[in-house]
Write a protein that holds these residues in place. Structure first.
Motif, PDB file in Angstrom:
ATOM      1  N   LEU A 171      74.140  70.631  15.107  1.00  9.68           N
ATOM      2  CA  LEU A 171      75.366  70.252  14.426  1.00  9.68           C
ATOM      3  C   LEU A 171      75.490  68.737  14.532  1.00  9.68           C
ATOM      4  CD1 LEU A 171      78.717  72.107  14.536  1.00  9.68           C
ATOM      5  CD2 LEU A 171      78.581  69.643  14.282  1.00  9.68           C
ATOM      6  N   THR A 172      75.447  68.076  13.390  1.00  6.06           N
ATOM      7  CA  THR A 172      75.476  66.621  13.337  1.00  6.06           C
ATOM      8  C   THR A 172      76.888  66.154  13.030  1.00  6.06           C
ATOM      9  OG1 THR A 172      73.201  66.626  12.527  1.00  6.06           O
ATOM     10  CG2 THR A 172      74.464  64.608  12.205  1.00  6.06           C
ATOM     11  N   ILE A 173      77.403  65.261  13.877  1.00  6.54           N
ATOM     12  CA  ILE A 173      78.690  64.628  13.625  1.00  6.54           C
ATOM     13  C   ILE A 173      78.419  63.183  13.225  1.00  6.54           C
ATOM     14  CG2 ILE A 173      79.901  66.206  15.196  1.00  6.54           C
ATOM     15  CD1 ILE A 173      79.990  63.974  17.282  1.00  6.54           C
ATOM     16  N   PRO A 174      79.417  62.451  12.739  1.00  7.08           N
ATOM     17  CA  PRO A 174      79.166  61.067  12.333  1.00  7.08           C
ATOM     18  C   PRO A 174      78.484  60.260  13.435  1.00  7.08           C
ATOM     19  CG  PRO A 174      81.297  61.748  11.530  1.00  7.08           C
ATOM     20  CD  PRO A 174      80.796  62.865  12.423  1.00  7.08           C
ATOM     21  N   GLY A 175      77.532  59.464  13.002  1.00  5.86           N
ATOM     22  CA  GLY A 175      76.774  58.647  13.933  1.00  5.86           C
ATOM     23  C   GLY A 175      75.930  57.633  13.190  1.00  5.86           C
ATOM     24  N   GLY A 176      75.047  56.988  13.920  1.00  3.62           N
ATOM     25  CA  GLY A 176      74.242  55.912  13.364  1.00  3.62           C
ATOM     26  C   GLY A 176      72.780  56.291  13.193  1.00  3.62           C
ATOM     27  N   VAL A 177      71.914  55.317  13.404  1.00  2.00           N
ATOM     28  CA  VAL A 177      70.484  55.474  13.157  1.00  2.00           C
ATOM     29  C   VAL A 177      69.877  56.577  14.022  1.00  2.00           C
ATOM     30  CG1 VAL A 177      68.255  54.289  13.320  1.00  2.00           C
ATOM     31  CG2 VAL A 177      70.228  53.091  12.384  1.00  2.00           C
ATOM     32  N   GLY A 178      70.234  56.640  15.292  1.00  2.00           N
ATOM     33  CA  GLY A 178      69.709  57.690  16.167  1.00  2.00           C
ATOM     34  C   GLY A 178      70.117  59.073  15.699  1.00  2.00           C
ATOM     35  N   THR A 179      71.343  59.195  15.234  1.00  2.00           N
ATOM     36  CA  THR A 179      71.834  60.464  14.704  1.00  2.00           C
ATOM     37  C   THR A 179      71.039  60.865  13.467  1.00  2.00           C
ATOM     38  OG1 THR A 179      74.042  60.000  15.556  1.00  2.00           O
ATOM     39  CG2 THR A 179      73.881  61.668  13.823  1.00  2.00           C
ATOM     40  N   MET A 180      70.769  59.891  12.589  1.00  4.10           N
ATOM     41  CA  MET A 180      69.977  60.183  11.384  1.00  4.10           C
ATOM     42  C   MET A 180      68.561  60.613  11.752  1.00  4.10           C
ATOM     43  SD  MET A 180      71.870  59.928   8.734  1.00  4.10           S
ATOM     44  CE  MET A 180      72.914  60.809   9.882  1.00  4.10           C
ATOM     45  N   ASP A 181      67.974  59.939  12.731  1.00 11.45           N
ATOM     46  CA  ASP A 181      66.633  60.299  13.199  1.00 11.45           C
ATOM     47  C   ASP A 181      66.615  61.759  13.661  1.00 11.45           C
ATOM     48  OD1 ASP A 181      63.908  59.880  14.235  1.00 11.45           O
ATOM     49  OD2 ASP A 181      64.873  59.886  16.213  1.00 11.45           O
ATOM     50  N   GLU A 182      67.595  62.137  14.462  1.00  3.08           N
ATOM     51  CA  GLU A 182      67.655  63.502  14.984  1.00  3.08           C
ATOM     52  C   GLU A 182      67.929  64.513  13.874  1.00  3.08           C
ATOM     53  OE1 GLU A 182      70.631  62.965  17.990  1.00  3.08           O
ATOM     54  OE2 GLU A 182      69.238  61.914  19.330  1.00  3.08           O
ATOM     55  N   LEU A 183      68.809  64.180  12.933  1.00  3.55           N
ATOM     56  CA  LEU A 183      69.121  65.090  11.829  1.00  3.55           C
ATOM     57  C   LEU A 183      67.886  65.336  10.971  1.00  3.55           C
ATOM     58  CD1 LEU A 183      70.916  66.687   9.849  1.00  3.55           C
ATOM     59  CD2 LEU A 183      71.495  64.485   8.788  1.00  3.55           C
ATOM     60  N   TRP A 184      67.228  64.268  10.531  1.00  2.00           N
ATOM     61  CA  TRP A 184      66.093  64.440   9.630  1.00  2.00           C
ATOM     62  C   TRP A 184      64.926  65.116  10.331  1.00  2.00           C
ATOM     63  CZ3 TRP A 184      67.376  64.986   5.032  1.00  2.00           C
ATOM     64  CH2 TRP A 184      68.323  64.186   4.407  1.00  2.00           C
ATOM     65  N   GLU A 185      64.769  64.877  11.608  1.00  2.00           N
ATOM     66  CA  GLU A 185      63.702  65.583  12.316  1.00  2.00           C
ATOM     67  C   GLU A 185      64.017  67.075  12.399  1.00  2.00           C
ATOM     68  OE1 GLU A 185      61.592  65.222  16.587  1.00  2.00           O
ATOM     69  OE2 GLU A 185      61.254  63.642  15.124  1.00  2.00           O
ATOM     70  N   ALA A 186      65.272  67.429  12.643  1.00  3.14           N
ATOM     71  CA  ALA A 186      65.649  68.848  12.676  1.00  3.14           C
ATOM     72  C   ALA A 186      65.386  69.500  11.324  1.00  3.14           C
ATOM     73  CB  ALA A 186      67.113  69.004  13.079  1.00  3.14           C
ATOM     74  N   VAL A 187      65.708  68.808  10.230  1.00  6.93           N
ATOM     75  CA  VAL A 187      65.464  69.340   8.888  1.00  6.93           C
ATOM     76  C   VAL A 187      63.962  69.448   8.635  1.00  6.93           C
ATOM     77  CG1 VAL A 187      65.719  68.889   6.412  1.00  6.93           C
ATOM     78  CG2 VAL A 187      67.670  68.546   7.939  1.00  6.93           C
ATOM     79  N   SER A 188      63.226  68.391   8.952  1.00  4.79           N
ATOM     80  CA  SER A 188      61.780  68.381   8.727  1.00  4.79           C
ATOM     81  C   SER A 188      61.085  69.482   9.518  1.00  4.79           C
ATOM     82  CB  SER A 188      61.221  67.007   9.113  1.00  4.79           C
ATOM     83  OG  SER A 188      59.828  66.988   9.022  1.00  4.79           O
ATOM     84  N   TRP A 189      61.439  69.609  10.784  1.00  5.03           N
ATOM     85  CA  TRP A 189      60.825  70.646  11.623  1.00  5.03           C
ATOM     86  C   TRP A 189      61.160  72.035  11.095  1.00  5.03           C
ATOM     87  CZ3 TRP A 189      60.796  69.434  17.578  1.00  5.03           C
ATOM     88  CH2 TRP A 189      60.081  68.256  17.796  1.00  5.03           C
ATOM     89  N   ALA A 190      62.372  72.203  10.543  1.00  7.72           N
ATOM     90  CA  ALA A 190      62.746  73.495   9.954  1.00  7.72           C
ATOM     91  C   ALA A 190      61.890  73.784   8.719  1.00  7.72           C
ATOM     92  CB  ALA A 190      64.227  73.501   9.583  1.00  7.72           C
ATOM     93  N   GLN A 191      61.705  72.785   7.857  1.00  2.70           N
ATOM     94  CA  GLN A 191      60.865  72.985   6.677  1.00  2.70           C
ATOM     95  C   GLN A 191      59.471  73.442   7.075  1.00  2.70           C
ATOM     96  OE1 GLN A 191      60.984  69.133   4.728  1.00  2.70           O
ATOM     97  NE2 GLN A 191      62.475  69.866   3.254  1.00  2.70           N
ATOM     98  N   LEU A 192      58.919  72.769   8.069  1.00  2.00           N
ATOM     99  CA  LEU A 192      57.561  73.082   8.495  1.00  2.00           C
ATOM    100  C   LEU A 192      57.454  74.438   9.174  1.00  2.00           C
ATOM    101  CD1 LEU A 192      56.530  69.584   9.832  1.00  2.00           C
ATOM    102  CD2 LEU A 192      55.626  70.732   7.806  1.00  2.00           C
ATOM    103  N   GLY A 193      58.436  74.755   9.995  1.00  2.00           N
ATOM    104  CA  GLY A 193      58.396  76.017  10.721  1.00  2.00           C
ATOM    105  C   GLY A 193      58.353  75.861  12.230  1.00  2.00           C
ATOM    106  N   TYR A 194      58.625  74.664  12.725  1.00  2.00           N
ATOM    107  CA  TYR A 194      58.696  74.477  14.177  1.00  2.00           C
ATOM    108  C   TYR A 194      59.937  75.150  14.750  1.00  2.00           C
ATOM    109  CZ  TYR A 194      54.829  71.169  14.116  1.00  2.00           C
ATOM    110  OH  TYR A 194      53.597  70.595  13.988  1.00  2.00           O
ATOM    111  N   HIS A 195      60.937  75.389  13.896  1.00  2.00           N
ATOM    112  CA  HIS A 195      62.103  76.188  14.279  1.00  2.00           C
ATOM    113  C   HIS A 195      62.699  76.785  13.005  1.00  2.00           C
ATOM    114  CE1 HIS A 195      65.468  73.709  12.816  1.00  2.00           C
ATOM    115  NE2 HIS A 195      64.747  72.648  13.167  1.00  2.00           N
TER     116      HIS A 195
END
Length: 167
Positions: free
Chosen positions: A76-100
């Motif tokens: 669950l992503t709440i407002p944040g900066g660059v680190g938050t974006m890094d974590e959000l996009w990695e969660a999305v990317s890993w989901a696309q691939l199948g890591y989770h």
């Protein structure tokens, strides 16, 4: 409500306040912080929240994000900066691939993420996000609604599960 918090393990900023509030309400809070920020091993930083239910000190950011994935039931992503974006996009990317296959939520408080949601939609429209993956990122301005949508998330077909002709 039975929801715990897995987060970056700091005592400062917005997430430090979230952790403090969750702990104050009797919730479980698991922090995962890299050594460089924890003050461990004589390194600087010293921003670790030692009040967490559990505090994991890991070597670096890659291990931190892997721990987030392993310890959580969703993101669950709440407002944040660059680190938050890094974590959000990695969660999305890993989901696309199948890591989770966990839900990835974005709490769009006061329209903070309107442009990000618009950009994600643009990536879908131009074909950089497959139709099977367009529902990975779940955005809502209302926290109870977002949590309900995340709880009802049906995992998509991951890239790892696809055949070459599906790609």
């Amino acid at each position: 409500c039975g929801i715990g918090v897995v987060y970056g393990g700091g005592r400062l900023g917005l997430m430090g306040a979230v952790a403090k509030g969750a702990l104050g309400a009797g919730g479980e809070v698991i922090g995962v912080i890299p050594e460089a920020l924890s003050g461990a091993g004589g390194k600087g930083g010293e921003v670790a929240n030692h009040d967490c239910s559990e505090l994991h000190i890991v070597p670096g950011m890659h291990e931190r994000k892997l721990a987030f994935t392993n310890l959580s039931d969703g993101f669950l992503t709440i407002p944040g900066g660059v680190g938050t974006m890094d974590e959000l996009w990695e969660a999305v990317s890993w989901a696309q691939l199948g890591y989770h296959t966990k839900p990835v939520g974005v709490l769009n408080v006061a329209g903070f993420y309107d442009k990000l949601i618009e950009f994600n939609q643009h990536m879908i429209e131009v074909g950089f996000v497959r139709d099977q993956h367009k529902g990975i990122m779940i955005a809502d301005a209302d926290l109870p609604t977002l949590i309900d949508r995340m709880a009802n998330y049906v995992p998509h077909k991951t890239i790892f599960a696809m055949k070459a002709e599906d790609l």
